[in-house]
Design an enzyme around this catalytic site. Structure first.
Site, PDB file in Angstrom:
ATOM      1  N   PRO A   2       0.824  -1.215   0.000  1.00  0.00           N
ATOM      2  CA  PRO A   2       0.000   0.000   0.000  1.00  0.00           C
ATOM      3  C   PRO A   2       0.858   1.265   0.000  1.00  0.00           C
ATOM      4  O   PRO A   2       1.853   1.348   0.716  1.00  0.00           O
ATOM      5  CB  PRO A   2      -0.820  -0.103   1.289  1.00  0.00           C
ATOM      6  CG  PRO A   2      -0.229  -1.192   2.091  1.00  0.00           C
ATOM      7  CD  PRO A   2       0.608  -2.037   1.193  1.00  0.00           C
ATOM      8  N   GLU A   3       0.488   2.226  -0.837  1.00  0.00           N
ATOM      9  CA  GLU A   3       1.188   3.513  -0.903  1.00  0.00           C
ATOM     10  C   GLU A   3       0.259   4.574  -0.311  1.00  0.00           C
ATOM     11  O   GLU A   3      -0.805   4.251   0.215  1.00  0.00           O
ATOM     12  CB  GLU A   3       1.579   3.803  -2.357  1.00  0.00           C
ATOM     13  CG  GLU A   3       2.423   2.676  -2.967  1.00  0.00           C
ATOM     14  CD  GLU A   3       2.836   2.912  -4.415  1.00  0.00           C
ATOM     15  OE1 GLU A   3       3.040   4.070  -4.805  1.00  0.00           O
ATOM     16  OE2 GLU A   3       2.937   1.921  -5.157  1.00  0.00           O
TER      17      GLU A   3
END
Ligand SMILES: [Zn+2]
Length: 273
Positions: A2-3
């Site tokens: 996840p960014e």
């Protein structure tokens, strides 16, 4: 992994669900995920405290409490936070469960690479990766005036610069490839060969790809789901990431895939110079 947009999607959901909730008990199924404390110490410190908010910096989440210690979380590859109001299906891969006065906050993680730390509620956390974060890529501080002198000062390649969380926080492989495509910059370009005008274009592109990712609830490539269990749909809007061998959406040239900075990298050899 996840960014920023995916972590922010989780944050907004969790903040809404658990702010004001008291921690009544904690079930630690996998103590090694807590990096700077024992399970016992974490329980002693957090049980009885009320969660006041969930905030985010870069790819880190911070669960604030009304006590002297709060909880810092990095989801790494497959970590996630889920709020369970009760009565739903059993959630797989539960690693740490916070039993609240209403419902449960579940840290789940399939590959168990995530990290949790107890940190002081005020001041520095003394967690190196957190205290040294650069400005978020979608923050007002991430400007041409900020980034251009830093680019001038290094001959490293732009892709590895953008992945460096001490320079700009929150970007990972997907949004870096997307931003470089929008800005027309080859991922292998040396930072000090980038002009001020191009640095401005890059800044705008970083803001744009993060804003779009957020608007679409994040990108779901393998197993990201927001805190509500809904998948993001930003993957439907990616212009270069994951499109190797397909025609560029701008010029029709075949999108190339190379390894760079140790990461799979996608770019258009015609549009990006
Ligand atoms: Zn192209």
């Amino acid at each position: 992994m996840p960014e920023l947009p995916e972590v922010e999607t989780i944050r907004a959901y969790i903040d809404e669900k658990v702010s004001g909730r008291r921690i009544d008990d904690i079930r630690v199924c996998l103590p090694r995920l807590i990096k700077n404390s024992s399970a016992g110490d974490m329980k002693k410190t957090l049980i009885g405290r009320t969660i006041t908010a969930c905030s985010r910096r870069g790819k880190y989440l911070l669960l604030h409490t009304d006590g002297p210690y709060s909880l810092l979380i990095h989801l790494r590859m497959t970590g996630s936070l889920i709020y369970d109001a009760g009565g739903g299906e059993e959630i797989r891969a539960q690693r740490i469960v916070f039993l609240l006065d209403t419902g449960k906050l579940i840290y789940r993680d399939i590959r168990t690479l995530g990290c949790l730390w107890l940190v002081p509620s005020a001041g520095l956390t003394h967690i190196k990766g957190y205290d040294t974060l650069g400005p978020d890529g979608n923050s007002p501080e991430f400007t041409t005036a900020y980034v251009y002198p830093r680019l001038k000062g290094t001959h490293r390649r732009i892709k590895s610069f953008l992945l460096d969380q001490t320079q700009v926080a929150g970007l990972g492989n997907i949004y870096v490839d997307e931003a470089l495509f929008r800005a027309g910059i080859r991922p292998s370009r040396r930072c000090n060969h980038i002009s001020r005008v191009t640095a401005g274009r890059l800044c705008d592109a970083v803001h744009a790809v993060l804003a779009e990712g957020l608007a679409h609830g994040g990108t779901t490539i393998r197993n990201f789901v927001g805190g509500s269990g809904r998948e993001g749909n930003n993957q439907d809007y990616l212009r270069v990431y994951g499109r190797e061998g397909q025609p560029c959406l701008v010029c029709g040239t075949e999108i190339r895939y190379v390894k760079q900075a140790g990461r799979g990298t996608h770019y258009c050899p015609h549009c990006q110079t």
